[in-house]
Design an enzyme around this catalytic site. Structure first.
Site, PDB file in Angstrom:
ATOM      1  N   CYS A  79       0.836  -1.205   0.000  1.00 41.77           N
ATOM      2  CA  CYS A  79       0.000   0.000   0.000  1.00 41.77           C
ATOM      3  C   CYS A  79       0.873   1.259   0.000  1.00 41.77           C
ATOM      4  O   CYS A  79       1.538   1.529  -0.987  1.00 41.77           O
ATOM      5  CB  CYS A  79      -0.989  -0.030   1.157  1.00 41.77           C
ATOM      6  SG  CYS A  79      -2.348   1.156   0.935  1.00 41.77           S
ATOM      7  N   HIS A 184      -3.846  -4.634   0.254  1.00 39.59           N
ATOM      8  CA  HIS A 184      -3.373  -5.124   1.548  1.00 39.59           C
ATOM      9  C   HIS A 184      -3.474  -6.649   1.593  1.00 39.59           C
ATOM     10  O   HIS A 184      -4.536  -7.194   1.901  1.00 39.59           O
ATOM     11  CB  HIS A 184      -4.212  -4.539   2.682  1.00 39.59           C
ATOM     12  CG  HIS A 184      -3.952  -3.094   2.955  1.00 39.59           C
ATOM     13  ND1 HIS A 184      -2.912  -2.666   3.748  1.00 39.59           N
ATOM     14  CD2 HIS A 184      -4.596  -1.978   2.525  1.00 39.59           C
ATOM     15  CE1 HIS A 184      -2.924  -1.346   3.811  1.00 39.59           C
ATOM     16  NE2 HIS A 184      -3.938  -0.906   3.072  1.00 39.59           N
ATOM     17  N   GLU A 186      -2.397  -8.556   3.833  1.00 39.05           N
ATOM     18  CA  GLU A 186      -2.654  -8.967   5.222  1.00 39.05           C
ATOM     19  C   GLU A 186      -4.131  -8.871   5.586  1.00 39.05           C
ATOM     20  O   GLU A 186      -4.547  -9.382   6.629  1.00 39.05           O
ATOM     21  CB  GLU A 186      -1.795  -8.140   6.186  1.00 39.05           C
ATOM     22  CG  GLU A 186      -2.256  -6.721   6.443  1.00 39.05           C
ATOM     23  CD  GLU A 186      -1.860  -5.732   5.345  1.00 39.05           C
ATOM     24  OE1 GLU A 186      -2.064  -4.521   5.564  1.00 39.05           O
ATOM     25  OE2 GLU A 186      -1.364  -6.159   4.288  1.00 39.05           O
TER      26      GLU A 186
END
Length: 202
Positions: A79, A184, A186
């Site tokens: 990001c 993202h 994650e």
């Protein structure tokens, strides 16, 4: 040793948890000594562009990250971290790390457009070529985005994957051992987990 670079601008805990879920082990550090020993580096990031670069400079990290990348150490920017790998952004005035020849522009849509800024939520990522992060199979891959700026790459061959939001934009890029993803991983469940595993295997 995988090192998540701590420059006080990232959702580090989530990245660390995903690496552990992928079977890896990582250290969180902003120490030059620790970063010098890393076999892989991850540069996460949340927030404004100049703020991110200012934090990197405050910790005297740009030169060491550039040196580690030049030495061939795999580096993944996530990001804002992806944006900091580039040359610069309309969001700020401080030059980026310059590891990828890309500049970042703000999304602009007509007032009557259904598109909103920032681009938030799940979207499809299309692999443009065979690469080490996103497998080029037939399964649709969706990742979680949260950003207002997108990459404009000087070299088409650096683009790994694209996404549509009003228009197409590079959602992942790389040059040599440097990788960046605008989304993202994650926060992207099994697709993000797969990408992190792919990065750990590089």
């Amino acid at each position: 040793m995988i090192v998540i670079v701590d420059y006080e601008c990232g959702n580090i805990a989530s990245v660390l948890n995903m690496i552990r879920k992928a079977g890896g082990d990582a250290t969180v550090s902003g120490s030059h000594e620790v970063i010098q020993q890393a076999s892989k580096l991850i540069l996460p990031g949340v927030g404004a562009y100049d703020q991110g670069m200012s934090h990197l400079h405050a910790k005297q990290l740009p030169a060491i990250l550039q040196a580690r990348a030049a030495a061939g150490v795999p580096l993944l920017g996530i990001c804002l971290g992806m944006q900091l790998l580039g040359l610069g952004s309309e969001e700020g005035k401080i030059p980026g790390l310059g590891l990828i020849a890309a500049r970042f522009k703000r999304f602009v849509f007509n007032a009557d457009s259904a598109m909103r800024i920032p681009h938030v939520g799940w979207n499809t990522v299309y692999a443009k070529k065979i690469n080490r992060l996103i497998s080029d199979d037939q399964e649709e891959k969706r990742y979680y985005f949260d950003h207002s700026y997108y990459a404009v790459c000087a070299h088409e061959e650096d683009i790994l994957a694209t996404t549509e939001y009003g228009h197409g934009f590079p959602s992942a890029y790389s040059r040599e051992s440097v990788y960046g993803v605008q989304f993202h991983p994650e926060k992207s469940h099994r697709f993000g987990l797969s990408l992190i595993k792919q990065f750990l295997d590089i």
